[in-house]
Structures are given as C-alpha cells and as structure tokens.
Design a protein around this motif. Structure first.
Motif, PDB file in Angstrom:
ATOM      1  N   SER A  80       2.991  52.695  -4.073  1.00 53.52           N
ATOM      2  CA  SER A  80       2.120  52.979  -5.201  1.00 53.52           C
ATOM      3  C   SER A  80       2.002  54.484  -5.396  1.00 53.52           C
ATOM      4  CB  SER A  80       0.733  52.390  -4.938  1.00 53.52           C
ATOM      5  OG  SER A  80      -0.155  52.758  -5.957  1.00 53.52           O
ATOM      6  N   VAL A  81       2.112  54.936  -6.620  1.00 49.41           N
ATOM      7  CA  VAL A  81       1.927  56.361  -6.909  1.00 49.41           C
ATOM      8  C   VAL A  81       0.715  56.600  -7.805  1.00 49.41           C
ATOM      9  CG1 VAL A  81       4.335  56.995  -6.574  1.00 49.41           C
ATOM     10  CG2 VAL A  81       3.564  56.290  -8.840  1.00 49.41           C
ATOM     11  N   ASP A  82       0.124  55.535  -8.358  1.00 56.05           N
ATOM     12  CA  ASP A  82      -1.015  55.708  -9.248  1.00 56.05           C
ATOM     13  C   ASP A  82      -2.347  55.409  -8.550  1.00 56.05           C
ATOM     14  OD1 ASP A  82      -0.552  53.011  -9.035  1.00 56.05           O
ATOM     15  OD2 ASP A  82      -0.919  52.568 -11.149  1.00 56.05           O
ATOM     16  N   GLN A  83      -2.312  55.139  -7.252  1.00 63.82           N
ATOM     17  CA  GLN A  83      -3.509  54.932  -6.452  1.00 63.82           C
ATOM     18  C   GLN A  83      -3.344  55.735  -5.164  1.00 63.82           C
ATOM     19  OE1 GLN A  83      -4.649  50.850  -5.905  1.00 63.82           O
ATOM     20  NE2 GLN A  83      -3.921  50.251  -7.908  1.00 63.82           N
ATOM     21  N   PRO A  84      -4.432  55.994  -4.447  1.00 63.45           N
ATOM     22  CA  PRO A  84      -4.290  56.753  -3.195  1.00 63.45           C
ATOM     23  C   PRO A  84      -3.313  56.053  -2.248  1.00 63.45           C
ATOM     24  CG  PRO A  84      -6.603  56.506  -3.783  1.00 63.45           C
ATOM     25  CD  PRO A  84      -5.813  55.649  -4.737  1.00 63.45           C
ATOM     26  N   LEU A  85      -2.383  56.816  -1.715  1.00 65.06           N
ATOM     27  CA  LEU A  85      -1.352  56.284  -0.826  1.00 65.06           C
ATOM     28  C   LEU A  85      -1.509  56.921   0.545  1.00 65.06           C
ATOM     29  CD1 LEU A  85       1.362  54.773  -0.274  1.00 65.06           C
ATOM     30  CD2 LEU A  85       2.519  56.819  -1.120  1.00 65.06           C
ATOM     31  N   LEU A  86      -1.537  56.087   1.589  1.00 68.15           N
ATOM     32  CA  LEU A  86      -1.580  56.584   2.955  1.00 68.15           C
ATOM     33  C   LEU A  86      -0.508  55.857   3.744  1.00 68.15           C
ATOM     34  CD1 LEU A  86      -2.888  58.324   5.169  1.00 68.15           C
ATOM     35  CD2 LEU A  86      -4.464  56.420   5.589  1.00 68.15           C
ATOM     36  N   VAL A  87       0.380  56.630   4.355  1.00 66.53           N
ATOM     37  CA  VAL A  87       1.459  56.077   5.157  1.00 66.53           C
ATOM     38  C   VAL A  87       1.363  56.685   6.550  1.00 66.53           C
ATOM     39  CG1 VAL A  87       3.959  55.829   5.390  1.00 66.53           C
ATOM     40  CG2 VAL A  87       2.916  55.781   3.120  1.00 66.53           C
ATOM     41  N   LEU A  88       1.373  55.832   7.557  1.00 63.91           N
ATOM     42  CA  LEU A  88       1.315  56.275   8.945  1.00 63.91           C
ATOM     43  C   LEU A  88       2.588  55.800   9.629  1.00 63.91           C
ATOM     44  CD1 LEU A  88      -2.359  55.155   9.608  1.00 63.91           C
ATOM     45  CD2 LEU A  88      -1.581  57.451   9.022  1.00 63.91           C
ATOM     46  N   TYR A  89       3.525  56.714   9.845  1.00 70.37           N
ATOM     47  CA  TYR A  89       4.757  56.419  10.575  1.00 70.37           C
ATOM     48  C   TYR A  89       4.603  57.003  11.971  1.00 70.37           C
ATOM     49  CZ  TYR A  89       7.416  54.997   6.432  1.00 70.37           C
ATOM     50  OH  TYR A  89       7.879  54.342   5.329  1.00 70.37           O
ATOM     51  N   GLY A  90       4.505  56.144  12.975  1.00 70.98           N
ATOM     52  CA  GLY A  90       4.263  56.631  14.329  1.00 70.98           C
ATOM     53  C   GLY A  90       2.943  57.353  14.356  1.00 70.98           C
ATOM     54  N   ASP A  91       2.951  58.636  14.702  1.00 69.86           N
ATOM     55  CA  ASP A  91       1.711  59.415  14.706  1.00 69.86           C
ATOM     56  C   ASP A  91       1.664  60.417  13.561  1.00 69.86           C
ATOM     57  OD1 ASP A  91       3.562  61.224  15.597  1.00 69.86           O
ATOM     58  OD2 ASP A  91       2.475  61.833  17.375  1.00 69.86           O
ATOM     59  N   GLU A  92       2.458  60.181  12.530  1.00 73.92           N
ATOM     60  CA  GLU A  92       2.510  61.059  11.350  1.00 73.92           C
ATOM     61  C   GLU A  92       1.676  60.482  10.210  1.00 73.92           C
ATOM     62  OE1 GLU A  92       4.164  63.964  10.331  1.00 73.92           O
ATOM     63  OE2 GLU A  92       4.614  64.258  12.443  1.00 73.92           O
ATOM     64  N   PRO A  93       0.531  61.082   9.863  1.00 75.08           N
ATOM     65  CA  PRO A  93      -0.200  60.636   8.678  1.00 75.08           C
ATOM     66  C   PRO A  93       0.346  61.345   7.437  1.00 75.08           C
ATOM     67  CG  PRO A  93      -1.508  62.217   9.907  1.00 75.08           C
ATOM     68  CD  PRO A  93      -0.217  62.035  10.661  1.00 75.08           C
ATOM     69  N   LEU A  94       0.770  60.571   6.474  1.00 74.79           N
ATOM     70  CA  LEU A  94       1.320  61.113   5.233  1.00 74.79           C
ATOM     71  C   LEU A  94       0.433  60.637   4.085  1.00 74.79           C
ATOM     72  CD1 LEU A  94       4.983  60.094   6.047  1.00 74.79           C
ATOM     73  CD2 LEU A  94       3.949  62.343   6.404  1.00 74.79           C
ATOM     74  N   LYS A  95      -0.219  61.568   3.428  1.00 70.91           N
ATOM     75  CA  LYS A  95      -1.159  61.219   2.373  1.00 70.91           C
ATOM     76  C   LYS A  95      -0.573  61.603   1.025  1.00 70.91           C
ATOM     77  CE  LYS A  95      -6.000  61.421   1.282  1.00 70.91           C
ATOM     78  NZ  LYS A  95      -7.291  61.954   1.641  1.00 70.91           N
ATOM     79  N   GLY A  96      -0.132  60.600   0.288  1.00 75.26           N
ATOM     80  CA  GLY A  96       0.433  60.830  -1.028  1.00 75.26           C
ATOM     81  C   GLY A  96       1.941  60.688  -1.042  1.00 75.26           C
TER      82      GLY A  96
END
Length: 180
Positions: free
Chosen positions: A85-101
């Motif tokens: 999703s790009v039109d709502q808040p996106l949070l991706v956690l790969y391993g110990d990497e928090p990626l916001k957006g």
C-alpha cells in the motif's frame, strides 16, 4: 531468616508495581502515535468482529500472496512494490530493519538485490488467514527464501487491506535471519 525474605519481597514489589522499560543510548526508538483518540461512537460502529470468510475472498488473498512471492522471486522491485500500500501508512519489518514508508522499503530491496544472489526466491511453506472484515485480513505463516542455494525459513505476519486495486500489504513483518 528475615534476610531470606527480603529478596522475595523486593521481587514481589517489582512485579506488582512494575519496572520501567527503557532504551539505551545505542537503541534507536521509533514511535508512532495517534495525535488524538477516535470518538467513542466511531469505535462502537467499527468493531473488529471477524466476518465470515468466503472462499472467493480467501482465494483473492492467496493469489495476492502468491503474486508477491513471484514478484520477489523475479527480482523485479517495481512488481514487488505493487503489492504494498502506498496511500496508507506502510510499515515493513524485515529481520530487525524497520522500514516506514515505500521509499525506505524500495531502498532496502535495491540494496538486497545488489548483493550476490539478489533477492533470491520466495515460497510459502504454510500460512493461515484471518479475515477481520470485508476489507482487512491478517495472514501469518512461514516462508522459505532461497539465496545462492541456501534455504532460509522465516515466520511472517502480513496485514492486508483491500482497495480498488485489490489486496495490498499494509504491514509486513518477516523474521529474516541476520545471515540473509
């Protein structure tokens, strides 16, 4: 005798009162909070009572996950990004990497793609889906990512939201091993 009970009393006090949790100077703490609480009426109108899953909706979610894994396996980062999703808040956690957006996610994927073996291939070993309502579902399971002939198992949880473009991943947490 009293000396033996002193540690027990101290521990009991900590358990009852609680001990503050804090981050050290080395920890980067990321916090996201609402600026205001939703009105009580809104919370009552939109309960999270699960709705009855239909085979058609389950198939749509399964097809979305399969397409996301195929995009990952192809190494096509644009195709991978289409499942988020790009039109709502996106949070991706790969391993110990928090990626916001979407931008940090794309940068992480590009860095992974540039490594020997690239993104590798992604397959699902199993997953279960809980449909919260007609537009929201949570899927958890285990995937296998293969890079340079090595198989890495990772547990995952994905929050999917249905839009006019189909089901998209809104929150993605994948417990990747540090060696990947």
């Amino acid at each position: 005798m009293f000396n033996r009970f002193l540690p027990v009393i101290a521990l009991s006090s900590i358990l009852l009162v609680g001990a503050p949790a804090c981050a050290t100077a080395q920890d980067e703490v990321i916090r996201t909070a609402r600026t205001e609480q939703p009105a009580l009426e809104a919370r009552e109108q939109h309960s999270l009572k699960p709705t009855v899953s239909t085979a058609q909706l389950f198939d749509q979610i399964s097809d979305t996950l399969d397409a996301a894994a195929a995009a990952w396996s192809s190494g096509d980062i644009d195709a991978v990004m289409q499942h988020y999703s790009v039109d709502q808040p996106l949070l991706v956690l790969y391993g110990d990497e928090p990626l916001k957006g979407p931008e940090p996610l794309r940068a992480w994927l590009e860095a992974q793609q540039a490594r020997p073996g690239g993104l590798g291939t992604m397959n699902y070993e199993w997953f279960e889906t809980l449909q919260l309502d007609d537009y929201t579902a949570v899927t958890s399971g285990r995937m296998i990512i293969t890079v340079n002939g090595q198989h890495h198992r990772a547990l995952f949880t994905r929050l999917l939201r249905r839009s006019t473009d189909g089901w998209q991943i809104l929150h993605d947490q994948i417990a990747l091993p540090a060696s990947l």
